[in-house]
Write an enzyme that holds these catalytic residues in place. Structure first.
Site, mmCIF file in Angstrom:
data_model
loop_
_atom_site.group_PDB
_atom_site.id
_atom_site.type_symbol
_atom_site.label_atom_id
_atom_site.label_comp_id
_atom_site.label_asym_id
_atom_site.label_seq_id
_atom_site.Cartn_x
_atom_site.Cartn_y
_atom_site.Cartn_z
ATOM 1 N N TYR A 58 0.832 -1.211 0.000
ATOM 2 C CA TYR A 58 0.000 0.000 0.000
ATOM 3 C C TYR A 58 0.867 1.262 0.000
ATOM 4 O O TYR A 58 1.647 1.508 0.925
ATOM 5 C CB TYR A 58 -0.949 0.026 1.211
ATOM 6 C CG TYR A 58 -1.893 -1.165 1.288
ATOM 7 C CD1 TYR A 58 -2.136 -1.975 0.177
ATOM 8 C CD2 TYR A 58 -2.533 -1.491 2.476
ATOM 9 C CE1 TYR A 58 -2.993 -3.066 0.250
ATOM 10 C CE2 TYR A 58 -3.400 -2.581 2.562
ATOM 11 C CZ TYR A 58 -3.618 -3.364 1.437
ATOM 12 O OH TYR A 58 -4.466 -4.442 1.515
ATOM 13 N N LEU A 201 -17.188 -2.511 2.485
ATOM 14 C CA LEU A 201 -18.149 -1.497 2.017
ATOM 15 C C LEU A 201 -18.253 -1.509 0.501
ATOM 16 O O LEU A 201 -18.894 -0.641 -0.085
ATOM 17 C CB LEU A 201 -17.705 -0.098 2.495
ATOM 18 C CG LEU A 201 -17.471 0.058 3.997
ATOM 19 C CD1 LEU A 201 -16.986 1.460 4.338
ATOM 20 C CD2 LEU A 201 -18.755 -0.260 4.771
ATOM 21 N N ILE A 232 -20.120 -8.430 11.015
ATOM 22 C CA ILE A 232 -19.601 -8.783 12.349
ATOM 23 C C ILE A 232 -20.561 -9.698 13.117
ATOM 24 O O ILE A 232 -20.189 -10.276 14.131
ATOM 25 C CB ILE A 232 -19.204 -7.541 13.188
ATOM 26 C CG1 ILE A 232 -20.407 -6.667 13.507
ATOM 27 C CG2 ILE A 232 -18.095 -6.759 12.478
ATOM 28 C CD1 ILE A 232 -20.092 -5.508 14.466
ATOM 29 N N ARG A 234 -21.503 -12.380 11.822
ATOM 30 C CA ARG A 234 -21.078 -13.714 11.391
ATOM 31 C C ARG A 234 -20.018 -14.253 12.350
ATOM 32 O O ARG A 234 -19.102 -13.507 12.751
ATOM 33 C CB ARG A 234 -20.436 -13.653 9.992
ATOM 34 C CG ARG A 234 -21.384 -13.287 8.859
ATOM 35 C CD ARG A 234 -22.569 -14.156 8.849
ATOM 36 N NE ARG A 234 -23.202 -14.257 7.542
ATOM 37 C CZ ARG A 234 -24.464 -14.639 7.361
ATOM 38 N NH1 ARG A 234 -25.243 -14.892 8.390
ATOM 39 N NH2 ARG A 234 -24.978 -14.748 6.148
#
Ligand SMILES: NC(=O)c1ccc[n+]([C@@H]2O[C@H](COP(=O)([O-])OP(=O)(O)OC[C@H]3O[C@@H](n4cnc5c(N)ncnc54)[C@H](OP(=O)(O)O)[C@@H]3O)[C@@H](O)[C@H]2O)c1
Length: 272
Positions: A58, A201, A232, A234
């Site tokens: 990154y 997202l 979350i 899950r």
């Protein structure tokens, strides 16, 4: 009934360890404005988020240096640092250790908390990649090890290949709009592996999904908050959205501290 039992914890175990990470962490891919991101990340840590995901890839190292500045500001013990090395690093022990040291240096820390293989290297047997990965932990450069973008079969192979250190996490793509990685949940539960959902997202797209906004209205929550809450809920899953604006971070943290009702989880499962 939802497809999986609902996980009500906002602090989830990391692999089989005693470590607890917040159900939501922050990602650092493609940050545009590091100054704004710095303020947003510090606020996120102040509001209780305790883990950050980064990678040597990154910003060609810039994201790791950024995380280093955030960690320096808030204190090392408040951030669980996850970083990733390019797959080709794992072709040799020397290259793996050299790259891991470079990441740790950019981060300005003595060790990271988890170091991952960014995606499986096609030229190297998984057992050899895992051996080099374990060497990073042996050298004290990482407390724990993990993988990313490993399929169920690849994860199973990696888990079997370990000798001294457990694979604590598989970081994979997962969102309300792309639930293919759910096939990893049974294995994750059986073998005690955490699943870190990246692009949760869908790079901002979920904010425009009408069904999510409609469900959210009953709870006073937004589409983004519903989308993250679904993940979350899950078992074994944590989410690592990326946000560099304070307003976005505030919205993200509002996905913690409550859960969707089973019938709304089912609605998302069947209608999206
Ligand atoms: N292991 C891998 O191969 C892999 C691959 C991809 C990603 N990742 C990790 O996962 C992290 C997250 O994934 P991602 O960056 O692909 O995408 P993402 O988290 O799905 O989406 C990020 C985008 O959503 C926007 N956003 C954040 N909060 C929002 C809100 N409340 N309302 C509307 N939009 C919002 C962000 O805007 P602003 O930035 O402007 O706030 C950014 O443009 C990455 O940063 C990286 O750390 C890992």
């Amino acid at each position: 009934m939802p497809k999986f039992p609902i996980d009500y914890n906002d602090l989830k175990p990391l692999g089989k360890t005693r470590e607890r990470i917040t159900a939501i962490g922050l990602g650092t891919w493609a940050i545009r404005d590091y100054k704004s991101a710095f303020e947003a990340f510090v606020e996120a840590i102040e509001s209780g988020i305790n883990h950050i995901d980064t990678a040597e890839m990154y910003g060609a190292g810039e994201a790791e240096s950024f995380v280093g500045r955030v960690v320096k500001e808030v204190g090392r013990d408040r951030v669980f640092i996850v970083t990733k090395l390019y797959p080709y690093r794992f072709r040799s022990l020397e290259e793996t250790l050299k790259a891991a040291r470079a990441s740790v240096d950019r981060l300005g820390v003595r060790y990271v908390d988890v170091l991952l293989i960014h995606w499986p290297d096609q030229q190297t047997a998984i057992k050899d990649q895992v051996r080099n990965l374990e060497a990073v932990a042996e050298a004290g450069l990482s407390r724990y090890i993990g993988v990313s973008n490993f399929s169920k079969d690849e994860l199973e192979e990696a888990l079997t290949a370990t000798s001294k250190h457990e694979i604590v996490v598989d970081q994979i793509k997962y969102s309300v709009l792309d639930r293919r990685s759910e096939d990893l949940i049974p294995l994750a539960l059986e073998r005690g592996v955490s699943l870190q959902a990246y692009s949760p997202l869908e790079r901002g797209q979920v904010a425009h999904v009408k069904l999510l906004s409609k469900i959210g209205r009953q709870y006073g929550k937004t589409a983004v908050q519903v989308a993250l809450n679904f993940i979350i809920s899950r078992p074994r899953f944590v989410a690592i959205p990326k946000a560099e604006r304070k307003s976005h971070v505030e919205e993200i943290t509002g996905a913690l501290g409550w859960r969707l009702k089973p019938e709304d989880i089912e609605l998302i499962e069947t209608k999206l």
